[in-house]
Design an enzyme around this catalytic site. Sequence first.
Site, PDB file in Angstrom:
ATOM      1  N   ARG A  12     -87.653 -14.849  13.826  1.00  0.00           N
ATOM      2  CA  ARG A  12     -87.227 -15.212  14.970  1.00  0.00           C
ATOM      3  C   ARG A  12     -88.115 -16.080  16.739  1.00  0.00           C
ATOM      4  NH1 ARG A  12     -91.858 -10.468  13.996  1.00  0.00           N
ATOM      5  NH2 ARG A  12     -92.438 -11.761  11.896  1.00  0.00           N
TER       6      ARG A  12
ATOM      7  N   THR B 281     -97.037 -11.843  -0.016  1.00  0.00           N
ATOM      8  CA  THR B 281     -97.885 -12.374   0.916  1.00  0.00           C
ATOM      9  C   THR B 281     -98.885 -11.166   1.576  1.00  0.00           C
ATOM     10  OG1 THR B 281     -96.636 -12.985   2.746  1.00  0.00           O
ATOM     11  CG2 THR B 281     -98.114 -14.490   1.570  1.00  0.00           C
TER      12      THR B 281
ATOM     13  N   ASP C  19     -81.738 -14.197  -1.090  1.00  0.00           N
ATOM     14  CA  ASP C  19     -82.679 -13.649  -0.729  1.00  0.00           C
ATOM     15  C   ASP C  19     -83.370 -12.574  -1.701  1.00  0.00           C
ATOM     16  OD1 ASP C  19     -86.021 -13.583  -0.408  1.00  0.00           O
ATOM     17  OD2 ASP C  19     -85.898 -13.883   1.357  1.00  0.00           O
TER      18      ASP C  19
ATOM     19  N   LYS D 137     -80.814 -17.741   5.696  1.00  0.00           N
ATOM     20  CA  LYS D 137     -80.736 -16.725   4.658  1.00  0.00           C
ATOM     21  C   LYS D 137     -80.838 -15.653   4.463  1.00  0.00           C
ATOM     22  CE  LYS D 137     -85.780 -14.727   4.227  1.00  0.00           C
ATOM     23  NZ  LYS D 137     -86.165 -13.656   3.709  1.00  0.00           N
TER      24      LYS D 137
ATOM     25  N   ASP E 259     -85.888  -8.234 -13.138  1.00  0.00           N
ATOM     26  CA  ASP E 259     -85.237  -7.734 -14.140  1.00  0.00           C
ATOM     27  C   ASP E 259     -85.381  -7.204 -15.622  1.00  0.00           C
ATOM     28  OD1 ASP E 259     -84.431  -5.674 -15.487  1.00  0.00           O
ATOM     29  OD2 ASP E 259     -82.947  -4.955 -13.047  1.00  0.00           O
TER      30      ASP E 259
ATOM     31  N   LYS F 115     -84.900 -11.751  -4.516  1.00  0.00           N
ATOM     32  CA  LYS F 115     -85.791 -11.651  -5.407  1.00  0.00           C
ATOM     33  C   LYS F 115     -85.853 -10.628  -6.642  1.00  0.00           C
ATOM     34  CE  LYS F 115     -89.091 -12.207  -1.401  1.00  0.00           C
ATOM     35  NZ  LYS F 115     -87.994 -11.999  -0.328  1.00  0.00           N
TER      36      LYS F 115
HETATM   37  O1  C5P Z   1     -89.525 -14.340  12.565  1.00  0.00           O
HETATM   38  P1  C5P Z   1     -90.099 -14.861  10.992  1.00  0.00           P
HETATM   39  O2  C5P Z   1     -89.917 -16.241  11.082  1.00  0.00           O
HETATM   40  O3  C5P Z   1     -91.124 -14.534  11.458  1.00  0.00           O
HETATM   41  O4  C5P Z   1     -89.284 -14.599  10.005  1.00  0.00           O
HETATM   42  C1  C5P Z   1     -89.506 -15.345   8.830  1.00  0.00           C
HETATM   43  C2  C5P Z   1     -88.708 -14.554   7.722  1.00  0.00           C
HETATM   44  O5  C5P Z   1     -89.024 -14.939   6.354  1.00  0.00           O
HETATM   45  C3  C5P Z   1     -88.406 -13.387   7.604  1.00  0.00           C
HETATM   46  O6  C5P Z   1     -86.987 -13.137   6.940  1.00  0.00           O
HETATM   47  C4  C5P Z   1     -89.738 -12.605   6.622  1.00  0.00           C
HETATM   48  O7  C5P Z   1     -88.668 -11.393   5.857  1.00  0.00           O
HETATM   49  C5  C5P Z   1     -89.699 -13.839   5.844  1.00  0.00           C
HETATM   50  N1  C5P Z   1     -91.363 -13.850   5.083  1.00  0.00           N
HETATM   51  C6  C5P Z   1     -92.357 -14.206   5.432  1.00  0.00           C
HETATM   52  N2  C5P Z   1     -93.325 -14.234   5.067  1.00  0.00           N
HETATM   53  C7  C5P Z   1     -93.786 -14.446   4.011  1.00  0.00           C
HETATM   54  C8  C5P Z   1     -92.619 -14.098   3.305  1.00  0.00           C
HETATM   55  C9  C5P Z   1     -91.273 -13.708   3.605  1.00  0.00           C
HETATM   56  O8  C5P Z   1     -92.402 -13.832   7.563  1.00  0.00           O
HETATM   57  N3  C5P Z   1     -94.809 -14.063   3.538  1.00  0.00           N
END
Ligand code: C5P
Length: 230
Positions: free
Chosen positions: A209, A117, A60, A33, A65, A62
């Site tokens: 992560r 979220t 991604d 992503k 427009d 988003k």
């Molecule tokens: O490190 P982690 O697994 O938390 O990363 C999740 C990814 O999904 C990041 O790119 C974060 O910005 C995105 N994201 C999220 N929760 C959401 C929407 C997007 O963690 N509700």
Amino acid sequence: MSHQTELITVLDVDTTEEALHIIEASAGCAWYKIGSQLFTRCGPAIVELVLGMGRRVMLDLKYHDIPNTVEHAAAGATALGAGLFTLHASGGRAMIAAARKAVEGAPTQILAVTILTSFDDATLKSDIGLHETAAQAVPRLAKLAVESGAHGIVCSPQEITLVRAAVGPGPLIVTPGIRPAWSTKDDQARIMTPAQARDAGASMIVVGRPILKHANPAEAVRLIQEELNS
Ligand code: C5P
């Protein structure tokens, strides 16, 4: 579960070198992503680089427009070779239909984001003026997006059941907020494990992560895929 749930690794970094390092260290993962952080710094070249390494890209950015602009942006994402790209469902029917027109005949698929979220019911009302709760707005926007031409929805793991009921069995459901039992939660509050998300009906899971911070990212990828296939 009969369906195959795919893993998407997050490339939330600032430089090509860091992105390359993650891709090389996460052998076995097919999807990455690329969001506004990396794309704003490295541009389309980073997408071409990832594709050139034989991997696939969820772009991604988003989009939100006027329909004409999103149609051209969608054509750009398609020409670039993104397998998936995101737009905001709240851009409306005409905007989503315009994006769909641009990808018709290409293998690129459109994912719609419903309510971020980071909003709760209070800020939806105070900041956006939306007098619906997130639990009402998410399935409504998901249905609107799919009816307008989106191939799938991005949502949190807790919303999978609600979204699946709203859009039916066909559309993709892609979810972040995933934490394997062996990883730390970080700042993610409401999480599911890869197997729980699969069982709830996720088509693809987005993981950052737990892979990026693992001492051996390829091992993290292997463990997650093993769990998804178990
Ligand atoms: O490190 P982690 O697994 O938390 O990363 C999740 C990814 O999904 C990041 O790119 C974060 O910005 C995105 N994201 C999220 N929760 C959401 C929407 C997007 O963690 N509700």
